[in-house]
Design a protein around this motif. Structure first.
Motif, PDB file in Angstrom:
ATOM      1  N   LEU A   1       0.493   3.719   2.784  1.00 14.83           N
ATOM      2  CA  LEU A   1      -0.166   4.846   2.109  1.00 14.83           C
ATOM      3  C   LEU A   1      -1.511   5.061   2.799  1.00 14.83           C
ATOM      4  O   LEU A   1      -1.979   4.201   3.543  1.00 14.83           O
ATOM      5  N   PRO A   2      -2.185   6.177   2.520  1.00 18.42           N
ATOM      6  CA  PRO A   2      -3.475   6.400   3.190  1.00 18.42           C
ATOM      7  C   PRO A   2      -4.657   5.774   2.433  1.00 18.42           C
ATOM      8  O   PRO A   2      -5.799   5.930   2.847  1.00 18.42           O
ATOM      9  N   HIS A   3      -4.376   5.080   1.346  1.00 19.82           N
ATOM     10  CA  HIS A   3      -5.450   4.606   0.466  1.00 19.82           C
ATOM     11  C   HIS A   3      -6.276   3.463   1.050  1.00 19.82           C
ATOM     12  O   HIS A   3      -5.753   2.594   1.747  1.00 19.82           O
ATOM     13  N   GLU A   4      -7.550   3.465   0.693  1.00 20.37           N
ATOM     14  CA  GLU A   4      -8.422   2.328   1.013  1.00 20.37           C
ATOM     15  C   GLU A   4      -7.964   1.148   0.146  1.00 20.37           C
ATOM     16  O   GLU A   4      -7.431   1.362  -0.944  1.00 20.37           O
ATOM     17  N   PHE A   5      -8.240  -0.063   0.614  1.00 25.53           N
ATOM     18  CA  PHE A   5      -7.761  -1.215  -0.155  1.00 25.53           C
ATOM     19  C   PHE A   5      -8.470  -1.353  -1.506  1.00 25.53           C
ATOM     20  O   PHE A   5      -7.916  -1.965  -2.421  1.00 25.53           O
ATOM     21  N   CYS A   6      -9.670  -0.778  -1.632  1.00 23.86           N
ATOM     22  CA  CYS A   6     -10.351  -0.923  -2.929  1.00 23.86           C
ATOM     23  C   CYS A   6      -9.581  -0.210  -4.040  1.00 23.86           C
ATOM     24  O   CYS A   6      -9.844  -0.450  -5.210  1.00 23.86           O
ATOM     25  N   SER A   7      -8.619   0.635  -3.702  1.00 24.74           N
ATOM     26  CA  SER A   7      -7.850   1.276  -4.773  1.00 24.74           C
ATOM     27  C   SER A   7      -6.515   0.558  -5.033  1.00 24.74           C
ATOM     28  O   SER A   7      -5.720   1.005  -5.854  1.00 24.74           O
ATOM     29  N   MET A   8      -6.287  -0.565  -4.353  1.00 22.15           N
ATOM     30  CA  MET A   8      -5.002  -1.266  -4.519  1.00 22.15           C
ATOM     31  C   MET A   8      -4.773  -1.693  -5.977  1.00 22.15           C
ATOM     32  O   MET A   8      -3.664  -1.569  -6.500  1.00 22.15           O
ATOM     33  N   ALA A   9      -5.814  -2.198  -6.622  1.00 22.59           N
ATOM     34  CA  ALA A   9      -5.636  -2.703  -7.988  1.00 22.59           C
ATOM     35  C   ALA A   9      -5.084  -1.612  -8.914  1.00 22.59           C
ATOM     36  O   ALA A   9      -4.285  -1.905  -9.800  1.00 22.59           O
ATOM     37  N   GLN A  10      -5.479  -0.346  -8.688  1.00 20.70           N
ATOM     38  CA  GLN A  10      -4.959   0.737  -9.537  1.00 20.70           C
ATOM     39  C   GLN A  10      -3.619   1.262  -8.999  1.00 20.70           C
ATOM     40  O   GLN A  10      -2.683   1.490  -9.745  1.00 20.70           O
ATOM     41  N   VAL A  11      -3.552   1.469  -7.684  1.00 19.89           N
ATOM     42  CA  VAL A  11      -2.392   2.167  -7.111  1.00 19.89           C
ATOM     43  C   VAL A  11      -1.169   1.244  -6.969  1.00 19.89           C
ATOM     44  O   VAL A  11      -0.030   1.687  -7.108  1.00 19.89           O
ATOM     45  N   ALA A  12      -1.434  -0.026  -6.682  1.00 24.65           N
ATOM     46  CA  ALA A  12      -0.322  -0.973  -6.466  1.00 24.65           C
ATOM     47  C   ALA A  12      -0.669  -2.282  -7.165  1.00 24.65           C
ATOM     48  O   ALA A  12      -0.895  -3.313  -6.523  1.00 24.65           O
ATOM     49  N   THR A  13      -0.698  -2.224  -8.486  1.00 23.31           N
ATOM     50  CA  THR A  13      -1.120  -3.385  -9.284  1.00 23.31           C
ATOM     51  C   THR A  13      -0.247  -4.613  -8.978  1.00 23.31           C
ATOM     52  O   THR A  13      -0.756  -5.727  -8.911  1.00 23.31           O
ATOM     53  N   ASP A  14       1.047  -4.386  -8.781  1.00 23.59           N
ATOM     54  CA  ASP A  14       1.941  -5.528  -8.511  1.00 23.59           C
ATOM     55  C   ASP A  14       1.556  -6.247  -7.216  1.00 23.59           C
ATOM     56  O   ASP A  14       1.533  -7.473  -7.151  1.00 23.59           O
ATOM     57  N   LEU A  15       1.190  -5.483  -6.195  1.00 27.15           N
ATOM     58  CA  LEU A  15       0.795  -6.093  -4.919  1.00 27.15           C
ATOM     59  C   LEU A  15      -0.530  -6.845  -5.081  1.00 27.15           C
ATOM     60  O   LEU A  15      -0.688  -7.967  -4.591  1.00 27.15           O
ATOM     61  N   TYR A  16      -1.458  -6.231  -5.803  1.00 28.78           N
ATOM     62  CA  TYR A  16      -2.763  -6.868  -6.027  1.00 28.78           C
ATOM     63  C   TYR A  16      -2.562  -8.211  -6.744  1.00 28.78           C
ATOM     64  O   TYR A  16      -3.137  -9.227  -6.368  1.00 28.78           O
ATOM     65  N   THR A  17      -1.691  -8.196  -7.761  1.00 26.45           N
ATOM     66  CA  THR A  17      -1.420  -9.414  -8.529  1.00 26.45           C
ATOM     67  C   THR A  17      -0.774 -10.473  -7.628  1.00 26.45           C
ATOM     68  O   THR A  17      -1.093 -11.657  -7.721  1.00 26.45           O
ATOM     69  N   GLU A  18       0.103 -10.032  -6.742  1.00 26.70           N
ATOM     70  CA  GLU A  18       0.749 -10.963  -5.810  1.00 26.70           C
ATOM     71  C   GLU A  18      -0.310 -11.606  -4.893  1.00 26.70           C
ATOM     72  O   GLU A  18      -0.315 -12.810  -4.673  1.00 26.70           O
ATOM     73  N   LEU A  19      -1.217 -10.775  -4.375  1.00 30.80           N
ATOM     74  CA  LEU A  19      -2.241 -11.298  -3.454  1.00 30.80           C
ATOM     75  C   LEU A  19      -3.228 -12.226  -4.177  1.00 30.80           C
ATOM     76  O   LEU A  19      -3.824 -13.104  -3.543  1.00 30.80           O
ATOM     77  N   GLN A  20      -3.375 -12.034  -5.473  1.00 28.26           N
ATOM     78  CA  GLN A  20      -4.283 -12.922  -6.220  1.00 28.26           C
ATOM     79  C   GLN A  20      -3.782 -14.367  -6.250  1.00 28.26           C
ATOM     80  O   GLN A  20      -4.538 -15.279  -6.552  1.00 28.26           O
ATOM     81  N   LYS A  21      -2.501 -14.556  -5.924  1.00 25.01           N
ATOM     82  CA  LYS A  21      -1.953 -15.927  -5.914  1.00 25.01           C
ATOM     83  C   LYS A  21      -2.353 -16.673  -4.643  1.00 25.01           C
ATOM     84  O   LYS A  21      -2.046 -17.846  -4.489  1.00 25.01           O
ATOM     85  N   SER A  22      -2.984 -15.969  -3.709  1.00 20.53           N
ATOM     86  CA  SER A  22      -3.257 -16.561  -2.405  1.00 20.53           C
ATOM     87  C   SER A  22      -4.544 -17.383  -2.395  1.00 20.53           C
ATOM     88  O   SER A  22      -5.493 -17.087  -3.129  1.00 20.53           O
ATOM     89  N   ASN A  23      -4.574 -18.410  -1.534  1.00 27.61           N
ATOM     90  CA  ASN A  23      -5.822 -19.146  -1.326  1.00 27.61           C
ATOM     91  C   ASN A  23      -6.668 -18.487  -0.247  1.00 27.61           C
ATOM     92  O   ASN A  23      -7.881 -18.672  -0.191  1.00 27.61           O
ATOM     93  N   LEU A  24      -6.005 -17.730   0.624  1.00 22.92           N
ATOM     94  CA  LEU A  24      -6.720 -17.017   1.686  1.00 22.92           C
ATOM     95  C   LEU A  24      -5.816 -15.904   2.213  1.00 22.92           C
ATOM     96  O   LEU A  24      -4.652 -16.158   2.535  1.00 22.92           O
ATOM     97  N   ILE A  25      -6.361 -14.704   2.289  1.00 23.22           N
ATOM     98  CA  ILE A  25      -5.591 -13.596   2.868  1.00 23.22           C
ATOM     99  C   ILE A  25      -6.185 -13.273   4.234  1.00 23.22           C
ATOM    100  O   ILE A  25      -7.387 -13.030   4.345  1.00 23.22           O
ATOM    101  N   ILE A  26      -5.325 -13.267   5.251  1.00 19.11           N
ATOM    102  CA  ILE A  26      -5.784 -12.904   6.600  1.00 19.11           C
ATOM    103  C   ILE A  26      -5.309 -11.482   6.886  1.00 19.11           C
ATOM    104  O   ILE A  26      -4.107 -11.225   6.912  1.00 19.11           O
ATOM    105  N   PHE A  27      -6.233 -10.585   7.086  1.00 22.53           N
ATOM    106  CA  PHE A  27      -5.885  -9.206   7.430  1.00 22.53           C
ATOM    107  C   PHE A  27      -5.972  -9.051   8.938  1.00 22.53           C
ATOM    108  O   PHE A  27      -7.039  -9.253   9.520  1.00 22.53           O
ATOM    109  N   LYS A  28      -4.861  -8.701   9.552  1.00 22.55           N
ATOM    110  CA  LYS A  28      -4.837  -8.555  10.995  1.00 22.55           C
ATOM    111  C   LYS A  28      -5.133  -7.117  11.407  1.00 22.55           C
ATOM    112  O   LYS A  28      -4.576  -6.184  10.850  1.00 22.55           O
ATOM    113  N   GLY A  29      -5.983  -6.988  12.418  1.00 22.28           N
ATOM    114  CA  GLY A  29      -6.059  -5.728  13.128  1.00 22.28           C
ATOM    115  C   GLY A  29      -7.025  -4.680  12.628  1.00 22.28           C
ATOM    116  O   GLY A  29      -7.677  -4.804  11.597  1.00 22.28           O
ATOM    117  N   ASP A  30      -7.054  -3.629  13.419  1.00 21.88           N
ATOM    118  CA  ASP A  30      -8.051  -2.580  13.244  1.00 21.88           C
ATOM    119  C   ASP A  30      -7.779  -1.679  12.039  1.00 21.88           C
ATOM    120  O   ASP A  30      -8.677  -1.361  11.276  1.00 21.88           O
TER     121      ASP A  30
END
Ligand code: F6P
Ligand code: MG
Length: 440
Positions: A337-366
Motif C-alpha cells: 500500500l502507499p501508506h506510511e508505517f505510522c498508519s499501520m496500527a489503524q490500517v493493518a491492525t493484524d500486522l501491527y499486532t503480529e509485529l508486536q510479538k517481535s524482539n527486533l524488527i529489521i527493515f531492509k532497504g530504501d
C-alpha cells in the motif's frame, strides 16, 4: 505537537522525486512493455490466441498508464478485485481532501511515495484485468538474471557461513559479536543490489562482499550496531530454555540481497542468539526487484539444487528450517500500500499486532526507510524516533543504503558537509545506515 514536514513530491522541480517521476518511472514502464512483447510467443504457446489478446490489451493499458504519468493526469481509482482496492481508493479520496477546490491528485503534484507505489499497483492491475496472463510477474526475468549474475558472490557467502557454522558453538561472546557485525554489514550492503534504482538494469553483486566490508565501513553514516548487539546478547543471557526470541526481517530485494538476509538469519539461529526468524515479503511484484513468496521459494529451491555443495547445503538447511517453523514467511497487503508505517496500527491492525510479538524488527532497504520516516522533508538531525511518528511495534532497526533524499538522525553538520562535498550522496546507494530505535 509540531506539524509534520511536507512530503517529498515531483512538484519540486530538480529534486530526485521529480527526476524519478519524469524519467525513471516511464523508463521502467517501457521495459515492462518490452518484456511483455518479448514473451508474446510464450503466451501463445501456453494460452493460444487468448494469450496474445491478453498481451496486447495489457500493453495498451500500460501505454495508457505511461501517458497519464507523463502528462500529469489525475490519478484514477483502482478497478480490480484484489482485497486492497477499497484501501487504495480511500487513500485517493484522502489525498483529494487535502487539496483545495477542484484540484485533483496527479502524478507530479501528489506525494512521490504515493504515486510511485501507485504505478506498481497499476501495472499489477493491468495484468489482473487480462487473464490468462494475470499471474505473470513482469519482473521475474530480471530478478532471476540478477540472482544468476551474483553467483560467485553467493558462493563466497554460503561457503563462509558453512565454515562458520562448524565451530559456532565454540565462539566466545566477542567472536560472536564480530561475526554478527560482519553479517549485518553484508546484509546492509546487499541493499545496493536493487533493480528499481538502476531502472531495471543489471545491478548484481559481482565480488565477494565480505572482502569489501573494511573499505565500506567509512560509508556507514549512522552505526547503531553496538546497541542492536546489546539488545540481542542480553535477551540471550536472560532467556529461559523454552522461551522464544523472535526477529522479524521485513525483506526488500530478491537476488543477492535476499541471500544476505537468509545468511544473517541462519547465523542468528545457529548462534542461538534467537530462536525464530519471521520474514515478510510482498504479495505482488513490487519496485522491480522486491521479494514475493514465489521469489523466496524459488531462491531456496535454486540453492538446494545448485552444483556448489555449500550453496546446496544452505538451501537444504533453510528448507528444513522452514519445515520446522523456525523460519517463517509471511506476506500482507499492507506492504504494497502507499501508506506510511505510522498508519499501520489503524490500517493493518493484524500486522501491527503480529509485529508486536517481535524482539527486533529489521527493515531492509530504501523504500522501507521512506515509509518508516513518511518520506518527508525532515531536517538531517531530527532523531529517528521522532521521524517514526509513533510507529513502535517493537524495537526496530533499518539497514538501508541511501537511494532517495530522506535521511534523519545525523550529527550536526554531517549532512550539510556531504551536500557540499558530494551533491548526490543520498541517491547513489554508496552510503548506508544501521539505524536503531529501542523505545516503545
Ligand atoms: O527511486 C529510487 C528508488 O526506486 C526508490 O524509489 C526506492 O526507495 C528505491 O529506489 C528502491 O530501493 P530499495 O530496493 O532499497 O527499497
Ligand atoms: Mg526494493
Amino acid at each position: 505537537m509540531a506539524a509534520l514536514p511536507a512530503s517529498l513530491a515531483g512538484s519540486s522541480k530538480g529534486s530526485f522525486a521529480y527526476f524519478t517521476i519524469k524519467d525513471r518511472l516511464p523508463q521502467i514502464l517501457t521495459r515492462v512493455i518490452d518484456t511483455l512483447h518479448r514473451h508474446k510467443n510464450e503466451f501463445f504457446e501456453e494460452h493460444g490466441e487468448k494469450g496474445i489478446e491478453a498481451e496486447k490489451n495489457t500493453i495498451s493499458l500500460l501505454s495508457k498508464l505511461r501517458n497519464e504519468l507523463q502528462t500529469d493526469k489525475p490519478l484514477v481509482p483502482l478497478d480490480d478485485n484484489l482485497p486492497d482496492v477499497p484501501l487504495w481508493n480511500q487513500y485517493l479520496e484522502y489525498q483529494q481532501n487535502l487539496l483545495a477546490g477542484n484540484e485533483k491528485p496527479s502524478w507530479f503534484q501528489s506525494p512521490w511515495l504515493y504515486v510511485e507505489c501507485y504505478m506498481y499497483r497499476r501495472i499489477h492491475e493491468a495484468l489482473l484485468q487480462n487473464p490468462p496472463i494475470d499471474d505473470y510477474d513482469v519482473f521475474k526475468e530480471i530478478k532471476f538474471h540478477s540472482f544468476f549474475e551474483s553467483q560467485q558472490a553467493i558462493i563466497a557467502l554460503c561457503t563462509y557461513l558453512q565454515e562458520l557454522r562448524k565451530n559456532i558453538e565454540d565462539l566466545d561472546e566477542k567472536q560472536l559479536q564480530r561475526e554478527f557485525f560482519k553479517l549485518l554489514q553484508v546484509s546492509l550492503w546487499g541493499n545496493k543490489c536493487d533493480l528499481s534504482i538502476s531502472a531495471s538494469e543489471d545491478n548484481s553483486q559481482k565480488v565477494n562482499s565480505l572482502e569489501l566490508l573494511d573499505d565500506l565501513k567509512h560509508f556507514i553514516l549512522v552505526d547503531d550496531m553496538e546497541s542492536i548487539w546489546s539488545l540481542l546478547i542480553n535477551i540471550k543471557k536472560r532467556r529461559s530454555p523454552k522461551e522464544v526470541t523472535r526477529i522479524d526481517i521485513v525483506l526488500d530485494n530478491a537476488g543477492f540481497e535476499l541471500i544476505t538476509d537468509l545468511v544473517l538469519a541462519d547465523f542468528l539461529l545457529s548462534s542461538k542468539l534467537v530462536t525464530e526468524i519471521h520474514f515478510h515479503g510482498k504479495c505482488i511484484p513490487w519496485y522491480v526487484s522486491d521479494t514475493t513468496k514465489h521469489d523466496f521459494n524459488w531462491t531456496i529451491k535454486q540453492l538446494q539444487s545448485a552444483n556448489n555443495r555449500w550453496m546446496s547445503k544452505c538451501g537444504i538447511t533453510w528448507e528444513g528450517s522452514i519445515r520446522k517453523g523456525v523460519m517463517v514467511y509471511h506476506d500482507h497487503i499492507f506492504w504494497t500500500l502507499p501508506h506510511e508505517f505510522c498508519s499501520m496500527a489503524q490500517v493493518a491492525t493484524d500486522l501491527y499486532t503480529e509485529l508486536q510479538k517481535s524482539n527486533l524488527i529489521i527493515f531492509k532497504g530504501d523504500l522501507n526507510y521512506r515509509k518508516l520516516t513518511g518520506d518527508r522533508k525532515w531536517e538531517f538531525t531530527v532523531p529517528f524516533h521522532q521521524a517514526l511518528n509513533k510507529f513502535h511495534p517493537a524495537p526496530l532497526c533499518s539497514l538501508r543504503t541511501l537511494k532517495s533524499d530522506v535521511q534523519v538522525g545525523l550529527k550536526l553538520g554531517q549532512g550539510e558537509q556531504l551536500v557540499t562535498s558530494e551533491p548526490d550522496w543520498m541517491i547513489t546507494g554508496k552510503y548506508g545506515v544501521v539505524q536503531f530505535d529501542m523505545s516503545l
